[in-house]
Write a protein that holds these residues in place. Structure first.
Motif, PDB file in Angstrom:
ATOM      1  N   VAL A 107       0.832  -1.205   0.000  1.00  0.00           N
ATOM      2  CA  VAL A 107       0.000   0.000   0.000  1.00  0.00           C
ATOM      3  C   VAL A 107       0.870   1.259   0.000  1.00  0.00           C
ATOM      4  O   VAL A 107       0.569   2.240  -0.685  1.00  0.00           O
ATOM      5  CB  VAL A 107      -0.958  -0.006   1.211  1.00  0.00           C
ATOM      6  CG1 VAL A 107      -1.668   1.332   1.344  1.00  0.00           C
ATOM      7  CG2 VAL A 107      -1.991  -1.123   1.069  1.00  0.00           C
ATOM      8  N   THR A 108       1.955   1.223   0.760  1.00  0.00           N
ATOM      9  CA  THR A 108       2.869   2.367   0.793  1.00  0.00           C
ATOM     10  C   THR A 108       3.456   2.636  -0.585  1.00  0.00           C
ATOM     11  O   THR A 108       3.540   3.795  -1.032  1.00  0.00           O
ATOM     12  CB  THR A 108       4.000   2.115   1.804  1.00  0.00           C
ATOM     13  OG1 THR A 108       3.436   1.872   3.100  1.00  0.00           O
ATOM     14  CG2 THR A 108       4.936   3.323   1.872  1.00  0.00           C
ATOM     15  N   GLU A 109       3.864   1.587  -1.277  1.00  0.00           N
ATOM     16  CA  GLU A 109       4.416   1.746  -2.623  1.00  0.00           C
ATOM     17  C   GLU A 109       3.386   2.329  -3.587  1.00  0.00           C
ATOM     18  O   GLU A 109       3.690   3.207  -4.394  1.00  0.00           O
ATOM     19  CB  GLU A 109       4.898   0.396  -3.146  1.00  0.00           C
ATOM     20  CG  GLU A 109       6.148  -0.127  -2.442  1.00  0.00           C
ATOM     21  CD  GLU A 109       6.488  -1.544  -2.857  1.00  0.00           C
ATOM     22  OE1 GLU A 109       7.680  -1.869  -2.943  1.00  0.00           O
ATOM     23  OE2 GLU A 109       5.547  -2.346  -3.087  1.00  0.00           O
ATOM     24  N   LEU A 110       2.147   1.846  -3.487  1.00  0.00           N
ATOM     25  CA  LEU A 110       1.107   2.335  -4.387  1.00  0.00           C
ATOM     26  C   LEU A 110       0.763   3.795  -4.098  1.00  0.00           C
ATOM     27  O   LEU A 110       0.554   4.592  -5.016  1.00  0.00           O
ATOM     28  CB  LEU A 110      -0.143   1.463  -4.256  1.00  0.00           C
ATOM     29  CG  LEU A 110      -0.004   0.011  -4.739  1.00  0.00           C
ATOM     30  CD1 LEU A 110      -1.278  -0.768  -4.454  1.00  0.00           C
ATOM     31  CD2 LEU A 110       0.323  -0.040  -6.222  1.00  0.00           C
ATOM     32  N   VAL A 111       0.697   4.150  -2.820  1.00  0.00           N
ATOM     33  CA  VAL A 111       0.376   5.534  -2.451  1.00  0.00           C
ATOM     34  C   VAL A 111       1.472   6.487  -2.919  1.00  0.00           C
ATOM     35  O   VAL A 111       1.199   7.596  -3.402  1.00  0.00           O
ATOM     36  CB  VAL A 111       0.162   5.640  -0.930  1.00  0.00           C
ATOM     37  CG1 VAL A 111       0.081   7.102  -0.497  1.00  0.00           C
ATOM     38  CG2 VAL A 111      -1.107   4.911  -0.513  1.00  0.00           C
ATOM     39  N   LEU A 112       2.728   6.063  -2.796  1.00  0.00           N
ATOM     40  CA  LEU A 112       3.847   6.906  -3.204  1.00  0.00           C
ATOM     41  C   LEU A 112       4.079   6.895  -4.711  1.00  0.00           C
ATOM     42  O   LEU A 112       4.946   7.625  -5.211  1.00  0.00           O
ATOM     43  CB  LEU A 112       5.128   6.449  -2.484  1.00  0.00           C
ATOM     44  CG  LEU A 112       5.130   6.603  -0.959  1.00  0.00           C
ATOM     45  CD1 LEU A 112       6.433   6.072  -0.374  1.00  0.00           C
ATOM     46  CD2 LEU A 112       4.928   8.061  -0.550  1.00  0.00           C
TER      47      LEU A 112
END
Length: 513
Positions: A445-450
């Motif tokens: 999720v962190t990768e997708l948000v960033l």
């Protein structure tokens, strides 16, 4: 004017053939419903665990070779040229990864009457404190993946109808209409109807792929001319890709293989096979069909470069546009192109109804923990609500089918350790798997948000899977060390029960002296 009328008549006839094809499948569904002797969820979702070699191999092929897979693979081959040959590794890893799951899971599933993937978590971690949260989180991941899958099928059907009718049927109408068709087939006969219609749709897909292969070889001057077209319009693909590209594609192939073997609809077919021998033979046949299909689609994408002159078009519509060009060339080619079009629609149909069936079963029996022996009225209501929500979501067109496929695999691969590691490490605890899954999801999720697409070329899903597995083993080893320390303390206490008392008595004697 005559050309316009002929094109209009051709599109009308193709649309009529597609509608007639869907209508012909209704009697098959009704026959499947009559063949069901027990109107229970177990019979509805697993066809009484009676699927034989012929039916099971074709339903596995038709389910994996989805419509959006056909469109996305052709579009990516058109876009990337020679570099797309790496996609063949994806089909190879699927057959290998099933060997991680099936031999251990199949006997347990039969002995304990599994219906959904969540039944494995119930059985494997039954008496452990974190089993329920783990099952709920895995179920949520499965539902999101299946919703993504259904979204992609509806989008693919809408894109085809837009091109087929020359935008006379708007995308916003094509998607809900196709959703209604899927809902009808799914509700009538359950997995038995889905499997029987998949046989027809799988055969249509194979015939369509053979027709497409014949057209490619007979109209583009053989392999040499196809290669020349790719070199002319995608010259950059003739060079060896850089490290980042290679790392991305290797990680994508590995991720796809690990993720596909835990497809919920695929696992349910593992549960529904009539015997283990039939299951293994069916997996081998379906994988052979997939490899052949993948090769033909790559050449279809490459051939499209010469036909369309490398134009910058919607990659999700490449195959449909090519079929229209093919159909306009002659009456014989029109018939052959119609077969391929029906094959694509059949692939969409076969995947969408399987996905909806699995999604409803998971929502009903893993989220609510309802008994598999309950009636199906709630299941039908859930199916209607799910289809409405996915149809509304599919109206969003600003995302490619390939990107949807990547997102699905990135999320689905996080569920792999809950099956593979739990099967092969009996000492693994539910708390360790839960912690690993949370770690993987947080990273993803962190990768997708960033907006991160890869890390040093490695796909987001594999980076998150590394965090997932690392979290599992770190927590597992901590539990093991704590358990060993406790057992050592207990053993010392039991082996030398008088040592502490003796030391105490000596101290008392010394003090008295």
């Amino acid at each position: 004017m005559a050309v316009v009328c002929r094109e209009r008549d051709g599109m009308t006839l193709q649309l009529t053939l597609v509608i007639a094809y869907f209508l012909l499948l209704i009697p098959v569904c009704l026959k499947a419903k009559k063949s069901s002797t027990r109107h229970t969820a177990s019979d509805h979702y697993l066809a009484g665990r009676s699927l034989g070699l012929f039916v099971l191999s074709l339903t596995l092929f038709a389910t994996i070779a989805s419509g959006h897979t056909l469109l996305a693979n052709t579009g990516q081959a058109y876009l990337l040229g020679y570099h797309w040959i790496m996609a063949m590794g994806l089909w190879a890893t699927i057959s290998v990864s099933y060997r991680w799951i099936v031999p251990g899971l199949r006997p347990v599933a039969l002995a304990n009457h599994f219906v959904t993937p969540g039944d494995w978590i119930r059985f494997r971690f039954a008496a452990q404190p974190w089993a329920a949260p783990l099952r709920q989180l895995l179920t949520l991941c499965f539902c999101l993946c299946l919703a993504n899958y259904l979204f992609a099928q509806l989008k693919a059907a809408g894109e085809i109808m837009v091109v087929l009718t020359d935008s006379k049927l708007p995308y916003s109408m094509a998607v809900p209409l196709f959703g209604l068709v899927i809902l009808l087939y799914d509700s009538v006969g359950g997995l038995r109807a889905v499997a029987w219609t998949d046989v027809i749709q799988g055969l249509v897909t194979i015939v369509g792929i053979v027709s497409l292969c014949y057209w490619i070889t007979s109209n583009f001057g053989g392999l040499q001319q196809i290669v020349a077209g790719v070199t002319e319009y995608r010259p950059e693909s003739a060079r060896v890709p850089d490290y980042t590209f290679q790392a991305r594609w290797f990680s994508l192939m590995l991720m796809g293989g690990l993720a596909v073997c835990v497809y919920p609809q695929g696992l349910q077919r593992v549960f529904a096979a009539s015997s283990t021998r039939v299951l293994y033979r069916s997996l081998a046949l379906s994988n052979m069909f997939l490899v052949i299909c993948g090769v033909v689609l790559i050449f279809a994408g490459w051939s499209s470069l010469s036909l369309l002159g490398g134009a910058n078009i919607n990659v999700d519509q490449v195959l449909t546009v090519v079929l229209k060009e093919w159909a306009d060339s002659s009456a014989v080619n029109y018939f052959a192109a119609s077969l391929v079009l029906m094959a694509v629609m059949a692939a969409i149909m076969s995947t969408a109804d399987s996905v909806l069936l699995s999604l409803v079963s998971i929502i009903k029996h893993d989220f609510t923990q309802a008994s598999v022996r309950t009636d199906l009225r709630q299941d039908y209501l859930i199916a209607v609500v799910v289809m409405m929500l996915c149809s509304l979501a599919a109206l969003y067109r600003d995302i490619t089918l390939w990107h949807l496929l990547e997102l699905k695999l990135e999320l689905l691969v996080q569920c792999f350790p809950g099956f593979a590691l739990a099967l092969h490490r009996p000492s693994l605890r539910a708390s360790s798997v839960f912690l690993g899954l949370v770690a993987g999801l947080v990273v993803l999720v962190t990768e997708l948000v960033l907006g991160v697409r890869s890390v040093y070329g490695i796909n987001n899903g594999m980076v998150a899977l590394a965090a997932n597995v690392a979290g599992i083993f770190m927590h597992h080893f901590v539990i093991v060390l704590v358990a060993k320390k406790r057992s050592l303390a207990l053993w010392t206490k039991s082996a030398y029960p008088m040592s502490a008392n003796n030391r105490g008595s000596r101290g008392s004697q010394k003090k008295n002296e």
